[in-house]
Design a protein around this motif. Sequence first.
Motif, PDB file in Angstrom:
ATOM      1  N   SER A   1       0.748  -1.081  -0.080  1.00  0.00           N
ATOM      2  CA  SER A   1       0.031   0.088   0.001  1.00  0.00           C
ATOM      3  C   SER A   1       0.964   1.158   0.124  1.00  0.00           C
ATOM      4  O   SER A   1       1.722   1.504   0.820  1.00  0.00           O
ATOM      5  N   LYS A   2       0.690   2.109  -0.973  1.00  0.00           N
ATOM      6  CA  LYS A   2       1.356   3.247  -1.030  1.00  0.00           C
ATOM      7  C   LYS A   2       1.210   4.492   0.156  1.00  0.00           C
ATOM      8  O   LYS A   2       1.916   5.067   0.322  1.00  0.00           O
TER       9      LYS A   2
ATOM     10  N   ASN B   1       1.041  10.848   6.814  1.00  0.00           N
ATOM     11  CA  ASN B   1       2.447  10.610   5.916  1.00  0.00           C
ATOM     12  C   ASN B   1       3.281  11.636   5.774  1.00  0.00           C
ATOM     13  O   ASN B   1       3.632  11.889   4.535  1.00  0.00           O
ATOM     14  N   GLU B   2       3.286  12.412   6.782  1.00  0.00           N
ATOM     15  CA  GLU B   2       4.230  13.492   6.612  1.00  0.00           C
ATOM     16  C   GLU B   2       5.649  13.639   6.209  1.00  0.00           C
ATOM     17  O   GLU B   2       6.224  14.489   5.749  1.00  0.00           O
ATOM     18  N   TRP B   3       6.012  12.529   5.851  1.00  0.00           N
ATOM     19  CA  TRP B   3       7.409  12.115   5.383  1.00  0.00           C
ATOM     20  C   TRP B   3       7.329  12.213   3.867  1.00  0.00           C
ATOM     21  O   TRP B   3       8.361  12.300   3.085  1.00  0.00           O
ATOM     22  N   ARG B   4       6.033  12.298   3.109  1.00  0.00           N
ATOM     23  CA  ARG B   4       6.115  12.279   1.681  1.00  0.00           C
ATOM     24  C   ARG B   4       5.167  13.452   1.366  1.00  0.00           C
ATOM     25  O   ARG B   4       4.253  13.956   1.949  1.00  0.00           O
ATOM     26  N   TYR B   5       5.375  13.997  -0.049  1.00  0.00           N
ATOM     27  CA  TYR B   5       4.794  15.199  -0.525  1.00  0.00           C
ATOM     28  C   TYR B   5       3.382  14.646  -0.753  1.00  0.00           C
ATOM     29  O   TYR B   5       3.017  13.752  -1.419  1.00  0.00           O
ATOM     30  N   ARG B   6       2.412  15.594  -0.313  1.00  0.00           N
ATOM     31  CA  ARG B   6       1.115  15.396  -0.455  1.00  0.00           C
ATOM     32  C   ARG B   6       0.574  14.055  -0.508  1.00  0.00           C
ATOM     33  O   ARG B   6       0.120  13.457  -1.633  1.00  0.00           O
TER      34      ARG B   6
ATOM     35  N   ILE C   1     -13.569   7.873   2.303  1.00  0.00           N
ATOM     36  CA  ILE C   1     -12.226   7.862   2.101  1.00  0.00           C
ATOM     37  C   ILE C   1     -11.579   9.118   1.568  1.00  0.00           C
ATOM     38  O   ILE C   1     -11.998   9.335   0.573  1.00  0.00           O
ATOM     39  N   ASP C   2     -10.671   9.784   2.144  1.00  0.00           N
ATOM     40  CA  ASP C   2      -9.862  10.809   1.635  1.00  0.00           C
ATOM     41  C   ASP C   2      -8.513  10.563   1.481  1.00  0.00           C
ATOM     42  O   ASP C   2      -7.702  10.490   2.468  1.00  0.00           O
ATOM     43  N   MET C   3      -8.060  10.482  -0.062  1.00  0.00           N
ATOM     44  CA  MET C   3      -6.637  10.220  -0.097  1.00  0.00           C
ATOM     45  C   MET C   3      -6.141  11.236  -1.075  1.00  0.00           C
ATOM     46  O   MET C   3      -6.748  11.354  -2.252  1.00  0.00           O
ATOM     47  N   GLN C   4      -4.981  11.569  -0.543  1.00  0.00           N
ATOM     48  CA  GLN C   4      -4.087  12.168  -1.858  1.00  0.00           C
ATOM     49  C   GLN C   4      -3.107  11.147  -2.135  1.00  0.00           C
ATOM     50  O   GLN C   4      -2.447  10.464  -1.424  1.00  0.00           O
ATOM     51  N   LEU C   5      -3.025  10.924  -3.378  1.00  0.00           N
ATOM     52  CA  LEU C   5      -2.188   9.641  -4.030  1.00  0.00           C
ATOM     53  C   LEU C   5      -0.778  10.169  -4.173  1.00  0.00           C
ATOM     54  O   LEU C   5      -0.448  11.382  -4.600  1.00  0.00           O
ATOM     55  N   ALA C   6       0.141   9.259  -3.844  1.00  0.00           N
ATOM     56  CA  ALA C   6       1.471   9.502  -3.503  1.00  0.00           C
ATOM     57  C   ALA C   6       2.036   9.379  -5.372  1.00  0.00           C
ATOM     58  O   ALA C   6       1.868   8.113  -6.007  1.00  0.00           O
TER      59      ALA C   6
ATOM     60  N   HIS D   1      -1.423  17.143  -7.766  1.00  0.00           N
ATOM     61  CA  HIS D   1      -2.512  17.299  -7.124  1.00  0.00           C
ATOM     62  C   HIS D   1      -3.454  16.187  -7.266  1.00  0.00           C
ATOM     63  O   HIS D   1      -4.829  16.327  -7.789  1.00  0.00           O
ATOM     64  N   THR D   2      -2.934  14.935  -7.427  1.00  0.00           N
ATOM     65  CA  THR D   2      -3.995  13.620  -7.604  1.00  0.00           C
ATOM     66  C   THR D   2      -4.332  13.221  -6.356  1.00  0.00           C
ATOM     67  O   THR D   2      -3.905  13.461  -5.411  1.00  0.00           O
ATOM     68  N   GLY D   3      -5.688  12.651  -6.335  1.00  0.00           N
ATOM     69  CA  GLY D   3      -6.103  12.098  -5.081  1.00  0.00           C
ATOM     70  C   GLY D   3      -7.378  11.223  -5.446  1.00  0.00           C
ATOM     71  O   GLY D   3      -7.899  11.159  -6.512  1.00  0.00           O
ATOM     72  N   ARG D   4      -8.186  10.802  -4.337  1.00  0.00           N
ATOM     73  CA  ARG D   4      -9.469  10.252  -4.468  1.00  0.00           C
ATOM     74  C   ARG D   4     -10.179  10.294  -3.207  1.00  0.00           C
ATOM     75  O   ARG D   4      -9.707  10.042  -2.242  1.00  0.00           O
TER      76      ARG D   4
END
Length: 711
Positions: free
Chosen positions: A84-85, A209-214, A245-250, A276-279
């Motif tokens: 899982s990303k 996931n503060e270690w990763r951009y958006r 579910i609110d997800m900012q896709l990595a 700015h991708t997400g679902r």
Amino acid sequence: MFKLSSLSLAVLSALAFMPTVSVAADNTDATVLDEVTVTATRSSRGSKTVPAAITSVGKDKLDKLKMSSLSDALQNIPGVYTYSKNGLSESKLVIRGAGLKASYGIREIMVLRDGIPMTEPDSFTRLDLIDGQDIERLEVTKGPGSLYASGSAGGTVQVLTKSVFDQRGNNIKVGAGDDESKNIHARFGKKVGENQAVSISATHREVPNEWRYRNDQSSDHVSIKHGLQFGENNTLETELGYSKIDMQLAGNMNVTQWEEFKSTGKQTGVDSSFKHTGRYSENFSLNTRAEIDKGSYTLKPKVYYSQYSHIHPVTGIINDNKKNPPSMFGADVEVEKKHQIGGKDAKAVFGVAGRINTTKDAEKYEYADVAKIAAGPQAGRITATLSDRKGKLSEVNSTKGKLLGIFGSENIKLNDKVSVDLSARADDVQLTSDINQITKYDYATGKYIAGDGVSHNEHNMTLGSASAGISYALTDKINAFANIAKADQIPADSELDNNPSLKKASNRNIEVGLKGRSEKWSFDTSIYDTEGKDEVVRLVQNSQTTYLNAGKTSKKGFELSGSYAVTDKVSVGGGFAYNDYKYKKFQEPITVNGVTTVHDRAGKSLPTIPKTQANAFIEYKHPNGFATRVQARKDGSYYLDNSNDQKWMDNEIVGDLNMSYTKKKHKVDMTVENVFDKRYALEVSNDLSRNTKSYAAGAPRTVLVNYTYQF
């Protein structure tokens, strides 16, 4: 079947488990224990006698995992490659090479929840409705031939949730971890009168996931269940479910960003103009299922409905179906009958199944806020998104998928040692789409251009599935099995829209194996050979995805898993998988600077799937309530693309730790994933048209501490 070196490696791995088998075999007083499975045959049965590769993950193991995604539970099953990303429902799942083509979601694999299909008629599955905190057990059947698997030849994953009739699962759980992650769960069930029960469960989870951009994530799940017992052995269960579910896709990284991540542990950017991708989704579901015992036969009808809506910004386009949420309606009627054939005990299962999923006037939009090149030959090319705000309407589409299937199986117990299983299923699938494409994103120029206008696509396919297997009891603890199975695989409707000439794929699998069960030890091992025809392959060129049929593929593999109770306090175990997945016939077109050349990939390995997988664990339980489990896994090397010119060999050994203390109604547990804080890649691939690598990063060390009160 294998090269000598590969076979030697497999044999050495098997020998590593032999002391476990021989020690337990000498224990004549040991009680044979077996897990009950319902997935492979649609009938409750001990897994040892089922002639198929089945893995069950029970509550004891699930309690030691974070269970923020389905990947947490499936990660260490040989032959299953998953990750899982984002730590929630954006999971990649590959079973014996099936599902490899999916860029998001799950394809080629049937996923069920309490026997209710999560998979749409075109074999596409979203996991947004599954609450990891409400799972009692998971069952994985690997390979084609399952009675449940309609148009999904890779295998079946069955999620079995906590029963409404089980009052022991009432609890409140609160948890917190690093990066401000949070986990809150509550479940309350109660018996109402003598023959009814109700339960409600709710879960809220945040994973910043503060270690990763958006890459902020949050989820909410609510489930309300009602159960009715009538007559002597009859039940009716109904469930109403909701999830948000609110997800900012990595996004993935380029080489420079990857090197920065390795040195700092932070991902500060993505290798895409669309940042700015997400679902952002909402899901409703309602199902009711009954089990009616009529003596020699049992009737099991199911009816279900689900509604799914989302805003889904991806590369070039923002998908929005909030105005008219897509829906899926289905029914399944199954009959189980005990009888005799030639004086031998037998059990037949047969029935019909159907479902319809409908999307009406789903909309796609351009991105409103973008940065562009101002002047020069590439003037107007989008260089970065500035938000995920919707711009001009780009497309309106309506789709419908229909599936109608019939299925049947026969299990014949020839004697105390031998049983035979025969099964078959046939499905008629119709997929239609009506599209009005006003504009589209052009990958070559990086601009929005005029669309293709109005189009209508219709695809009708008949899908067949069949299997024949035999199980033989070598001893009261060890069974040998063999099976042959065949199944068709339907392309997804989005793949057919991309390439209307796609054919259905077919897979034939031959497998032999051993299963052992006792009080102190258990093991499963098998060797399989799968031949594929017209398998759908995903190609990524110039950042654009296309789909083609590969003429023929060959997938051969070896799998082994086992565990051994060294003492009443200490258990050890692990698993190993080796695969040899190759194209036997495939012509791949590669376009560079507008010029297309065709390359013969016969004999090349399928990319981005590790050649080997290995894992091991040690577990300690003390009577005072303290328990700990340490596990580690290591994936082998793999090729980055179909040319097989570059190989990824830098996979790390990743270790996880769980510690818990239970006293009466109270439990405190801590889960540490990636204990040694390895900087590793979940997947690395190469775009042959540009010769550029893409890296998906694995999470650094994460910690989650939970407190649970059971009542």
